[in-house]
Scaffold this active site. Structure first.
Site, PDB file in Angstrom:
ATOM      1  N   TYR A 141      63.070  27.221  55.487  1.00 23.47           N
ATOM      2  CA  TYR A 141      62.987  27.507  56.936  1.00 23.47           C
ATOM      3  C   TYR A 141      61.750  28.298  57.355  1.00 23.47           C
ATOM      4  O   TYR A 141      61.111  28.177  58.212  1.00 23.47           O
ATOM      5  CB  TYR A 141      63.948  27.993  57.587  1.00 23.47           C
ATOM      6  CG  TYR A 141      65.139  26.734  58.025  1.00 23.47           C
ATOM      7  CD1 TYR A 141      65.816  26.219  57.179  1.00 23.47           C
ATOM      8  CD2 TYR A 141      65.639  26.741  59.421  1.00 23.47           C
ATOM      9  CE1 TYR A 141      66.655  25.232  57.326  1.00 23.47           C
ATOM     10  CE2 TYR A 141      66.371  26.027  59.719  1.00 23.47           C
ATOM     11  CZ  TYR A 141      67.066  25.075  58.970  1.00 23.47           C
ATOM     12  OH  TYR A 141      68.045  24.064  59.252  1.00 23.47           O
ATOM     13  N   LYS A 198      71.579  24.589  43.870  1.00 26.71           N
ATOM     14  CA  LYS A 198      71.027  23.397  43.100  1.00 26.71           C
ATOM     15  C   LYS A 198      70.222  23.806  41.771  1.00 26.71           C
ATOM     16  O   LYS A 198      69.185  23.656  41.734  1.00 26.71           O
ATOM     17  CB  LYS A 198      70.207  22.523  44.014  1.00 26.71           C
ATOM     18  CG  LYS A 198      69.548  21.083  43.408  1.00 26.71           C
ATOM     19  CD  LYS A 198      70.563  20.155  43.500  1.00 26.71           C
ATOM     20  CE  LYS A 198      70.440  18.746  42.897  1.00 26.71           C
ATOM     21  NZ  LYS A 198      71.156  17.934  42.512  1.00 26.71           N
ATOM     22  N   ASP A 230      75.072  18.780  45.882  1.00 24.84           N
ATOM     23  CA  ASP A 230      75.367  17.423  46.045  1.00 24.84           C
ATOM     24  C   ASP A 230      76.974  17.405  45.747  1.00 24.84           C
ATOM     25  O   ASP A 230      77.734  16.646  46.601  1.00 24.84           O
ATOM     26  CB  ASP A 230      74.581  16.511  45.257  1.00 24.84           C
ATOM     27  CG  ASP A 230      74.467  16.816  43.826  1.00 24.84           C
ATOM     28  OD1 ASP A 230      74.689  18.206  43.519  1.00 24.84           O
ATOM     29  OD2 ASP A 230      73.812  16.252  42.776  1.00 24.84           O
ATOM     30  N   ASP A 254      72.871  24.836  56.625  1.00 22.10           N
ATOM     31  CA  ASP A 254      72.619  23.793  57.589  1.00 22.10           C
ATOM     32  C   ASP A 254      73.287  22.873  57.523  1.00 22.10           C
ATOM     33  O   ASP A 254      74.082  22.357  58.460  1.00 22.10           O
ATOM     34  CB  ASP A 254      71.225  23.736  57.980  1.00 22.10           C
ATOM     35  CG  ASP A 254      70.809  22.872  59.151  1.00 22.10           C
ATOM     36  OD1 ASP A 254      71.642  23.200  60.189  1.00 22.10           O
ATOM     37  OD2 ASP A 254      70.218  21.916  59.041  1.00 22.10           O
ATOM     38  N   ASP A 258      77.323  21.329  59.299  1.00 23.12           N
ATOM     39  CA  ASP A 258      77.572  19.789  60.008  1.00 23.12           C
ATOM     40  C   ASP A 258      78.605  19.104  59.299  1.00 23.12           C
ATOM     41  O   ASP A 258      79.622  18.790  59.886  1.00 23.12           O
ATOM     42  CB  ASP A 258      76.359  19.190  60.218  1.00 23.12           C
ATOM     43  CG  ASP A 258      75.446  19.548  61.482  1.00 23.12           C
ATOM     44  OD1 ASP A 258      75.385  20.716  61.873  1.00 23.12           O
ATOM     45  OD2 ASP A 258      74.820  18.495  61.964  1.00 23.12           O
TER      46      ASP A 258
HETATM   47  C1  IPM Z   1      71.888  25.046  63.248  1.00 24.34           C
HETATM   48  C2  IPM Z   1      70.687  24.108  63.990  1.00 24.34           C
HETATM   49  C3  IPM Z   1      69.443  24.748  63.851  1.00 24.34           C
HETATM   50  C4  IPM Z   1      69.024  24.951  62.158  1.00 24.34           C
HETATM   51  C5  IPM Z   1      68.376  23.951  64.313  1.00 24.34           C
HETATM   52  C6  IPM Z   1      68.535  23.814  65.896  1.00 24.34           C
HETATM   53  C7  IPM Z   1      66.969  24.723  64.091  1.00 24.34           C
HETATM   54  O1  IPM Z   1      70.997  22.728  63.482  1.00 24.34           O
HETATM   55  O2  IPM Z   1      71.858  26.270  64.091  1.00 24.34           O
HETATM   56  O3  IPM Z   1      72.478  24.702  62.476  1.00 24.34           O
HETATM   57  O4  IPM Z   1      68.669  24.078  61.592  1.00 24.34           O
HETATM   58  O5  IPM Z   1      69.481  26.039  61.937  1.00 24.34           O
HETATM   59 MG    MG Z   2      72.355  22.823  61.935  1.00 25.79          MG
END
Ligand code: IPM
Ligand code: MG
Length: 367
Positions: A141, A198, A230, A254, A258
């Site tokens: 990042y 990884k 993975d 990240d 999710d």
């Molecule tokens: C998160 C989001 C952010 C990230 C984006 C919006 C930049 O997906 O906080 O997980 O990738 O960190």
């Molecule tokens: Mg995110």
């Protein structure tokens, strides 16, 4: 006289204003009973700041955030700003706040409330209660990136043309400080740390792995396991209740958080805290995005933001208020209140589908 806290509130875009308003109402209600005063200052970031000032993260927002006791953020971004220059995309605000405040530790608890077990796509989710500890100010990042033109050819003769690159790079110091947070957290919980990397491919991951196994010898009580990312994606679905603390890099964290949001039934339930050095204000935000499709319609689920405020209070040492907010959220769920993202198989369960405002009122009544 009670205590006072200055909270910088960054509503951001999309559903951001609705959910931060809801969470602050709950916080104010909970705090006032404890003779604690909450002062809020609203700051702009993301698309809202692009519209107002032409840039996603005004210096004033960083400065005021630094002066606060804690920062509450809604969400940033949306299709309206999809065509702006990459350098001023709304997401830059979030990255700039994280790096500007030095918030290197992203704590993302994943808890599936019993009331919402049906919302999880997993058949038998079991008791899910783990925390993803994501490194937040390093890795790909924030590594060197760019584009350049190349006249070179690939082995099959194809001309390379435009080349784009991002770099994953981590220092020992960066890795050790986040590992330490993970091991310390595990000591207060079920004493298990899973490192996700990884290491079969990446040099950075091999360094994570060797530093983590070194550190694990300082925590003999903590069970330490490693998983390739993975495989971790599979194991999260296969044995979610086996995890306690998962520690990983910025990008892997990240992605996996999710996935965890889906396991938990709705990403609308998951809070987060981003923490830095002692004395630096933490940033608290739901892990979901700005949901532009439902913005301004009183449909957003404010629970992740309320639970983020609870994490904020716990970080500030106000455990009682934190627990009270969490219990009020639970009670509201048990009494059947749901926003649409968490309404599933509700036959015969006395489910009340309501909007953001009504569910917020229910939480306040349940405090
Ligand atoms: C998160 C989001 C952010 C990230 C984006 C919006 C930049 O997906 O906080 O997980 O990738 O960190
Ligand atoms: Mg995110």
């Amino acid at each position: 006289m009670g205590k006072k806290y200055n909270i910088a509130v960054i509503p951001g875009d999309g559903i951001g204003p609705e959910i931060t308003t809801a969470a602050i109402e709950v916080l104010e209600a909970a705090a006032s009973r404890k003779d604690i005063e909450i002062f809020t200052k609203e700051l702009k970031a993301g698309g809202a700041a692009i519209d107002a000032f032409g840039i996603p993260l005004p210096q004033e927002t960083i400065d005021s955030a630094k002066e606060s006791d804690a920062v509450l953020l809604g969400a940033v971004g949306g299709p309206k700003w999809d065509k702006v220059e990459p350098e001023i995309r709304p997401e830059k605000a979030l990255l700039g706040l994280r790096s500007g405040l030095g918030l290197y530790a992203n704590i993302r608890p994943v808890i599936v409330f019993d009331e919402l077990k049906d919302a999880s796509p997993l058949k038998n989710p079991g008791h899910i209660d783990f925390i993803i500890v994501r490194e937040l100010t390093g890795g790909i990042y924030f590594g060197k990136n760019g584009t350049y033109q190349s006249g070179d050819k690939l082995p099959d003769g194809t001309v390379k043309g435009q080349v784009a690159f991002d770099t994953e790079s981590y220092s020992e110091g960066e890795i050790n400080r986040i590992l330490k947070i993970a091991f310390e957290l595990a000591m207060k919980r079920r004493k298990k740390v899973t490192l996700v990397d990884k290491a079969n491919v990446l040099v950075t991951s091999r360094m994570w792995r060797s530093l983590a196994s070194q550190m694990s010898s300082d925590y003999p009580e903590v069970e330490f396991e490693t998983l390739y990312v993975d495989n971790a994606a599979m194991q999260l679905i296969g044995r979610p209740s086996s995890f306690d603390v998962i520690v990983t890099s910025n990008l892997f964290g990240d992605i996996l958080s999710d996935e965890a949001g889906q396991i938990a039934g709705s990403i609308g339930m998951l809070p987060s805290a981003s923490l830095g050095a002692n004395g630096v204000p933490g940033l608290f935000e739901p892990i979901h995005g700005s949901a532009p499709d439902i913005a301004g319609q009183d449909k957003a689920n404010p629970f992740a933001t309320m639970l983020s405020v609870a994490m904020m209070m716990r970080t500030l040492g106000e455990d009682e208020i934190a627990s009270e907010i969490e219990n009020a959220v639970k009670k509201t769920l048990s009494s059947g209140f749901r926003t649409s993202d968490i309404t599933f198989d509700d036959e015969g369960k006395n489910i009340k589908l309501v909007g953001t405002k009504e569910i917020t009122k229910a939480v306040i009544d349940n405090l």
